[in-house]
Design a protein around this motif. Structure first.
Motif, short mmCIF file in Angstrom:
data_model
loop_
_atom_site.label_atom_id
_atom_site.label_comp_id
_atom_site.label_asym_id
_atom_site.label_seq_id
_atom_site.Cartn_x
_atom_site.Cartn_y
_atom_site.Cartn_z
N ASN A 29 0.83 -1.19 0.00
CA ASN A 29 0.00 0.00 0.00
C ASN A 29 0.88 1.26 0.00
O ASN A 29 1.28 1.74 1.06
CB ASN A 29 -0.93 -0.02 1.21
N ARG A 30 1.16 1.78 -1.19
CA ARG A 30 2.00 2.98 -1.29
C ARG A 30 1.39 4.18 -0.58
O ARG A 30 2.10 5.01 -0.02
CB ARG A 30 2.27 3.32 -2.76
N ALA A 31 0.08 4.29 -0.61
CA ALA A 31 -0.59 5.42 0.06
C ALA A 31 -0.32 5.38 1.57
O ALA A 31 -0.07 6.42 2.18
CB ALA A 31 -2.08 5.40 -0.22
N ALA A 32 -0.35 4.20 2.16
CA ALA A 32 -0.07 4.07 3.60
C ALA A 32 1.37 4.48 3.89
O ALA A 32 1.64 5.12 4.91
CB ALA A 32 -0.32 2.63 4.06
N ARG A 33 2.27 4.12 2.99
CA ARG A 33 3.67 4.50 3.19
C ARG A 33 3.84 6.01 3.12
O ARG A 33 4.59 6.60 3.90
CB ARG A 33 4.57 3.79 2.18
N ARG A 34 3.15 6.65 2.18
CA ARG A 34 3.25 8.12 2.06
C ARG A 34 2.69 8.80 3.31
O ARG A 34 3.24 9.77 3.79
CB ARG A 34 2.51 8.60 0.82
N VAL A 35 1.58 8.29 3.83
CA VAL A 35 0.95 8.89 5.01
C VAL A 35 1.86 8.75 6.23
O VAL A 35 1.95 9.66 7.06
CB VAL A 35 -0.43 8.26 5.28
N LEU A 36 2.55 7.64 6.35
CA LEU A 36 3.39 7.41 7.53
C LEU A 36 4.62 8.32 7.53
O LEU A 36 5.15 8.65 8.59
CB LEU A 36 3.81 5.95 7.61
N ASN A 37 5.07 8.77 6.36
CA ASN A 37 6.22 9.67 6.30
C ASN A 37 5.77 11.09 6.65
O ASN A 37 5.22 11.79 5.81
CB ASN A 37 6.86 9.64 4.92
N ILE A 38 6.01 11.50 7.89
CA ILE A 38 5.53 12.79 8.38
C ILE A 38 6.64 13.84 8.41
O ILE A 38 6.48 14.89 9.04
CB ILE A 38 4.91 12.65 9.79
#
Length: 181
Positions: A29-38
């Motif tokens: 899930n690339r979207a989940a990875r993007r969200v986790l990078n804060i």
């Protein structure tokens, strides 16, 4: 603004929960990875702190250099273990420095940011350590000699390079294990 941050926190928490229960879902899930990078949000918050961005003690920076040739010269099973080990070692190095910085900081904006950074690094560590890989388990080891910095901006920059570079490439390489592939 507060409502949007709360919504983002809930979104990240739900993604991390999914990732903790099934780390392969995080890989897929690339979207989940993007969200986790804060990191971008933290850099913005740091500029809002109006605080000194120089830390009282130097922090060892994670290894962000991507040595593709050395990563590609091993068997596929060993590649996954070595890559994960390198990233885990880099994250552990950074989190230890963040803990020391947080302990030495006076309560306030920067301390709050350091706590968020520590929590974010821990999320990645949980995901990576629970990711099921076949082959021999490698002891996490760094692929470079760490540099040091007393700049919180530099710490965030190197962390972002690790997450969006080395870790993301590792995740993309792992996507062949995704159920939909």
């Amino acid at each position: 603004m507060a409502l949007s941050r709360l919504l983002l926190l809930c979104m990240v928490a739900s993604e991390v929960w999914d990732a903790e229960t099934k780390p392969i879902d995080f890989v897929c899930n690339r979207a989940a990875r993007r969200v986790l990078n804060i990191v971008a949000e933290m850099e913005s918050a740091l500029s809002d702190c109006n605080a000194v961005m120089t830390l009282s003690t130097p922090v060892q920076l994670p290894c962000t250099e991507l040595h593709v040739a050395s990563w590609e010269n091993t068997s596929v099973l060993l590649q996954y273990q070595e890559r994960r080990g390198d990233i885990i070692a880099s994250l552990r190095l950074l989190i230890e420095g963040v803990k020391v910085m947080r302990a030495l900081s006076t309560p306030g904006c920067v301390t709050s940011l350091l706590q968020r950074l520590e929590n974010n690094i821990n999320n990645y560590l949980v995901i990576l350590t629970n990711l099921q890989l076949s082959g021999p388990v490698e002891t996490p080891s760094l692929s470079c000699v760490p540099l040091v910095s007393q700049s919180l901006s530099t710490v965030l920059l190197r962390y972002n390079q690790l997450i969006s570079g080395k870790l993301e490439r590792f995740m993309i390489n792992m996507e062949d294990r995704c159920p939909h592939k």
